[in-house]
Enzyme design. Structure first.
Site, short mmCIF file in Angstrom:
data_model
loop_
_atom_site.label_atom_id
_atom_site.label_comp_id
_atom_site.label_asym_id
_atom_site.label_seq_id
_atom_site.Cartn_x
_atom_site.Cartn_y
_atom_site.Cartn_z
N LYS A 79 84.46 -64.25 -61.73
CA LYS A 79 85.90 -64.52 -61.80
C LYS A 79 86.17 -65.82 -62.56
O LYS A 79 85.36 -66.76 -62.51
CB LYS A 79 86.43 -64.61 -60.36
CG LYS A 79 87.94 -64.51 -60.20
CD LYS A 79 88.30 -64.45 -58.71
CE LYS A 79 89.80 -64.47 -58.46
NZ LYS A 79 90.14 -64.33 -57.03
N SER A 154 93.79 -61.04 -56.11
CA SER A 154 93.74 -61.69 -57.40
C SER A 154 92.49 -61.41 -58.23
O SER A 154 92.49 -61.65 -59.43
CB SER A 154 93.88 -63.20 -57.19
OG SER A 154 92.76 -63.71 -56.50
N SER A 178 91.80 -61.28 -51.69
CA SER A 178 91.68 -61.18 -53.14
C SER A 178 90.44 -60.48 -53.65
O SER A 178 90.36 -60.16 -54.84
CB SER A 178 91.77 -62.57 -53.78
OG SER A 178 93.12 -62.99 -53.81
#
Lengths: 491, 105, 474
Positions: A79, A154, A178
């Site tokens: 990420k 996310s 997330s």
């Protein structure tokens, strides 16, 4: 990737047997990313040189007859909020669009140490604040199960990367869901370990007391492999847990769920959940019962406080963590002010107002409110008490249950533009994932069905603090006896 | 304490000052309405009696504690070079970060 | 102008003597080019986390124990939020509602003491330099470990504030916690001061004084502020709650900002740092490290060595000085000359060379040897200073120095006789006067020999040789 195995476990095994060549794997993955990702938008950038160099070394070591690590040949996406030395790390924010990391996050360093191959950074909601990856300042990420469907967030880029076979494992971070929620919406398996299990050093903070480094993969077995490599105390992270998780070996211990006590909290398995989702997760619970699980109806009354408590605590901590972006030491500096003319206050205010997107600004203001003089006793402190109450209720439940189950998301992936605009409704969408975040307990999401129009539906499993192995074991047995996790999008 | 319903332009301006965020005029009302909605919804916590359970709020933020033995040993290490320290800085001069003239906070 | 009682409270920051910073392994050094003592953690780079320094907690605990404070076994770091370019994270890591220690006191006069409110640990900020192109930020100091000691408003006059700081510094130094050098910034002080009518128990509006960079400045600034506030009140005015900066060169304070609205620091427990839980064993271990405190040491010196108040105060001003004194005595020096030489000769000489006592080129045994030679009259007061200066440069033994300098006494008759004869030949009238019974005329002859020998002639031998020679000649 038709010629190669697709789970991390199988790839690593083939590598160690000498059946695969790491350079070929990396080349094939980079090609696949180059051909599919312009449309999917999972990756912000790829680490071609780094991945290739590491692959070359790995192949050399294999030829030299050295023993290879448990992640040998496993291509891993990470990420955009995890630091990789010399690469950009932007956390989806314009504020950090040019920020280059001077070191690699502990959680990623450990993966490379175990011969994993970091391949690129995946798109995300700005600083992790969002549930659709749409608050990213850089690009739109699309769900492989439908280009007009949101991927969740996310860690949307990580979920899409795994779902579209762009990498075998993708690392995410989970503050209030997330990792789990995008895993659910994209039909992959995602794990948020116990808080502190995987070190946070090198993770760009959203809300420090809730942030967990997690991972997404195709199977629970792969996640167990990842957790074995990534977990363990880090002297650089005072909140990291002293003991590493060794869970892979636990998976071989069971082929059914006989004697496993399964709690199904009412508050998380009814109200606010779409019928199709509820039907699919209830069917999964029934299957788990058929596999020997002892299903117990139970209650988690404080769950109703979870969304308010989560959003007050997360935003108060976020307002604090994001105070460092002042346009002085790194990050976006406004070009609208002239240092010889203006005051530093103008520079900071202007830089922050330009560098942060609307959702981040809203959350910073909410968090500032919650922790400000005259309000913190009624908001921040109350939220801490609510969190404590929820932790206590979970602890009590885990005296009677080994694992708790619920849907991961109350809905399957909505279409872009089709979801709620007002923040309260959006925040309520997280109602099923934030309880485990507040309690710091391990939670996993796994595919368990689909809607009539083919959108993935997922089941969430939660276990006692420190018992990551319990959710992985349950998911592994479930996946031994079901096909949901094998369903692939048409690309 | 003012009622949470009283989230008005003044409070938004105050929060903006604390957080160093300037909200453009044309977005202020929208933002005010959103914040108000959230604050009203989250006021439910203030109406709940958590004290009865005798919970310690401190334990909620941190799930563990540190003993003296877990603290870092006081050993100095060679720090990164000045170039590394300033690598991401928007403006530098004389091996320092540069910012507009500081006015007392 | 005796209508008001002065009320003063002090907030003192003391730099803890650690090798590395409070939350990072960057080295702590007073000097250094800008930004050469900066770890990623000190810039508050995205992704970094603080790592608390054990030594800082130990030293702060010692300081608190030495001040009679109560150690809080459960303490917590908190974030204090404000934006300023010298504060890279937008918050300072400090302690708020759960500090390391509460209570304690400092003696501020005969029968007077000032209670302490609390002692907590926090990190320092960076340094700003204002230039034409803008403000330059140097983070070398950012993250350095500090203890903040907050007093109760028990101080009633500027002189007591001065004594407070003096005594506080003494104790902190003794406990081995900090060198507390206000000029170098390892001890800093802010003062809160207000006036209230005599007999009242309601505090007046308080003013915060900053930029107090030495003990003398604290004293001067407080005296100025007493005069200023008295004048304001006498004229029927009101004191404004504000922060005032002291301008020593002007001899006045000036308003920096009003404090009508208290800043909102939005303290939060730092979620990156679990609360610190200490145990009694830790506290006991720290207590054992403190050793004797200045007051106890002063009493011991008074009793054991019969030294004056002035002497014991000078010796107990610093732990190293007292320790050195004891080494001198152990090496055979008498207490009084040991004290005098240490305080009046060695320390000024080291200061001149910018050396600390522990870096002294003269060892305690070396100085003790010199004192013994002085005592047995091998050296005179005058020659002993020459030897001392030589020792500072060369690090040899005192006896060797005497040889090097050719300073040995001329105490054999064979060497001295020719000089005596020469003197009598040079000053025959003096010799005649002595022979005639004017005894004090011998001083002129002695003086001449001493001048020629640069004081090396043994006075007793010289006297007897002169007399026998004059008697034999007449």
């Amino acid at each position: 990737m038709s010629t190669s195995p697709t789970t991390a476990t199988a790839i690593a095994k083939a590598m160690r047997n000498g059946d695969l060549c790491a350079v070929d794997i990396v080349q094939a993955q980079l090609q696949r990313i180059a051909s599919l990702d312009p449309e999917l938008g999972a990756f912000c950038s790829t680490f071609d040189d780094r991945a290739t160099a590491n692959a070359v070394r790995l192949d050399e070591r294999q030829k030299a007859g050295e023993s290879l690590g448990p992640l040998a040949g496993v291509v891993i996406g990470s990420k955009d909020n995890l630091l990789v030395e010399n690469e950009l790390a932007s956390a989806g924010s314009r504020m950090l669009s040019t920020f280059r990391a001077p070191f690699t996050a502990t959680s990623l360093q450990r993966l490379e140490l175990h011969d994993g191959l970091l391949i690129g950074r995946t798109n995300m909601d700005e600083f992790g604040m969002g549930s659709t990856t749409e608050t990213s300042a850089f690009q739109k990420t699309r769900n492989p199960f439908g280009k007009d469907l949101v991927p969740g967030g996310s860690s949307g880029g990580s979920a899409v990367a795994v779902a579209a076979d762009l990498c075998a494992i993708a690392i995410g971070s989970d503050t209030g869901g997330s990792v789990r929620q995008p895993a659910a919406l994209c039909g992959v398996t995602g794990l948020k370990p116990t808080y502190g299990r995987v070190p946070r050093y090198g993770l760009i903070a959203y809300a420090s007391s809730l942030d967990c480094v997690g991972a997404l993969a195709r199977t629970a077995e792969d996640l167990a492999l990842w957790l074995d490599c990534a977990s363990g105390q880090d002297p650089a992270d005072a909140t990291s847990l002293p003991t590493p998780a060794t869970v892979s070996h636990m998976l071989a211990e069971r082929s059914d769920l006989k004697g496993v006590r399964i709690g199904v909290p009412r508050e998380l398995n009814g109200e606010g959940v779409d019928d199709e989702v509820l039907t699919a997760t209830q069917a999964a619970v029934a299957q788990i019962r058929d596999l020997g699980g002892e299903v117990i109806d139970c209650a988690l009354p404080s769950a109703k406080h979870a969304v308010p408590a989560y959003y007050l605590l997360a935003t108060a901590e976020a307002a604090s963590n994001l105070a460092r972006y002042d346009g002085v030491h790194y990050g976006n500096r406004t070009e609208q002010t002239d240092p010889s003319q203006q005051s530093s206050i103008d520079t900071t205010t202007q830089s922050r107002s330009e560098g942060f997107g609307a959702e981040v600004q809203l959350r910073i203001l909410l968090g500032t409110f919650a922790s400000s003089y005259g309000y913190s006793a009624q908001f921040y402190e109350r939220a801490r008490l609510a969190r404590r109450a929820l932790q206590r209720e979970f602890a009590q439940l885990f005296e009677r249950c080994d694992v708790l189950l619920s849907p991961t998301s109350p809905t399957a992936a909505p279409h872009f533009g089709d979801h709620e605009e007002d923040p309260l409704a959006r925040y309520m969408w997280d109602a099923l994932t934030v309880p485990a975040s507040l309690a710091g307990i391990p939670a996993l999401s796994m595919p368990c069905g689909q809607t009539a129009d083919g959108r993935p539906i997922a089941l969430q499993a939660m276990a006692k603090h420190g018992h990551d192995g319990h959710v992985l074991q349950l998911a592994h047995v479930f996946q031994m006896h079901s096909q949901h996790h094998l369903r692939r999008p048409q690309l | 304490m003012p009622k949470p319903q009283a989230i008005d332009a003044n409070l938004i301006a105050h929060l903006g000052e604390l957080a160093r965020i300037r909200v453009p005029e044309d977005r202020q009302e929208e933002l005010r309405a959103k914040l108000q909605q959230l604050v009203v919804a989250f006021s439910t916590l203030a109406e709940t009696d958590f004290e009865a359970a005798g919970d310690d709020a401190n334990a909620a933020t941190s799930m563990r504690t540190m003993t003296a033995d877990e603290l870092r040993k006081d050993t100095a290490e060679t720090p990164p070079s000045v170039d590394q320290v300033l690598a991401n800085a928007p403006q530098t001069a004389a091996h320092c970060f540069v910012v507009a003239r500081v006015v007392e906070p | 102008m005796t209508g008001y009682t002065t009320v003063i409270g002090l907030e003192v920051h003391v730099q803890l003597g650690t090798n590395s910073k409070l939350f990072s392994p960057a080295p702590v050094a007073a000097l250094g080019d800008p930004n050469t003592r900066v770890h990623h953690v000190d810039i508050g780079l995205p992704g970094v986390l603080p790592r608390p320094n054990r030594r800082a907690i130990e030293l702060a605990t010692r300081a608190a124990l030495a001040l009679g404070s109560e150690i809080q076994l459960y303490s917590e770091f908190a974030r204090k939020h404000y934006f300023y370019p010298d504060l890279p994270k937008g918050y300072q890591i400090s302690q708020f509602d759960l500090p390391l220690a509460l209570g304690g006191s400092v003696v501020i006069g005969e029968g007077r003491s000032c209670r302490l409110h609390r002692l907590h640990v926090e990190e320092d900020a960076g340094k700003l330099t204002h230039t034409a192109i803008g403000t330059l930020v140097d983070l070398n100091r950012a993250g350095v470990a500090l203890a903040e000691i907050v007093s109760e408003p028990d101080i009633r006059e500027p002189k007591e504030a001065h004594t407070f700081l003096h005594r506080l510094r003494e104790v902190i130094r003794f406990a081995g916690v900090s060198d507390c050098d206000m000029e170098l910034g390892s001890m800093r002080c802010d003062a809160n001061i207000s006036l209230m009518p005599i007999g009242s128990d309601t505090y007046g509006t308080k003013v915060e004084l900053k930029n107090l960079n030495s003990m003398k400045m604290v004293h001067r600034a407080l005296e100025y502020e007493v005069r200023r506030q008295t004048a304001v009140l006498a004229a029927g005015g009101k004191v404004i709650a504000e922060t005032r900066g002291w301008h020593d060169e002007l001899g006045e304070s000036r308003s920096m900002r009003s404090k009508e609205t208290a800043p909102d620091y939005r303290y939060l427990p730092d979620p990156d740092l679990p609360p610190i839980v200490l145990d009694e064993a830790f506290v006991t271990a720290q207590r054992e490290q403190i050793g004797e405190l200045p007051e106890d040491r002063r009493n011991r010196y008074r009793q054991t060595h019969c030294l004056s108040d002035q002497d014991v105060t000078a010796l107990a001003q610093d732990r190293d000085i007292g320790d050195w004194f004891e080494l001198l005595v152990a090496a055979g020096a008498d207490a009084k000359p040991a004290c005098n030489w240490l305080i009046e000769e060695l320390l000024p000489a080291l200061r001149e060379r910018k050396l600390k006592l522990l870096q002294s080129p003269i060892s305690a045994t070396g100085l003790a040897e010199l004192l013994t030679l002085l005592k047995d009259k091998t050296l005179t007061q005058k020659t002993s200073r020459l030897v001392f200066a030589h020792l500072l440069e060369t690090n040899v033994s005192a006896k060797q120095a005497i040889k090097d300098l050719g300073l040995g006494k001329i105490d054999d008759p064979a060497s001295l006789q020719p000089l005596v004869d020469a003197a009598i030949a040079e000053m025959p009238q003096a010799a005649r006067a002595v022979a005639a019974g004017t005894d004090r005329a011998i001083d002129a002859l002695k003086g001449l020999v001493m001048r020629k020998t640069r004081g090396r002639a043994d006075p007793g031998l010289l006297d007897s040789l002169l007399r026998t020679t004059i008697a034999a000649n007449s």
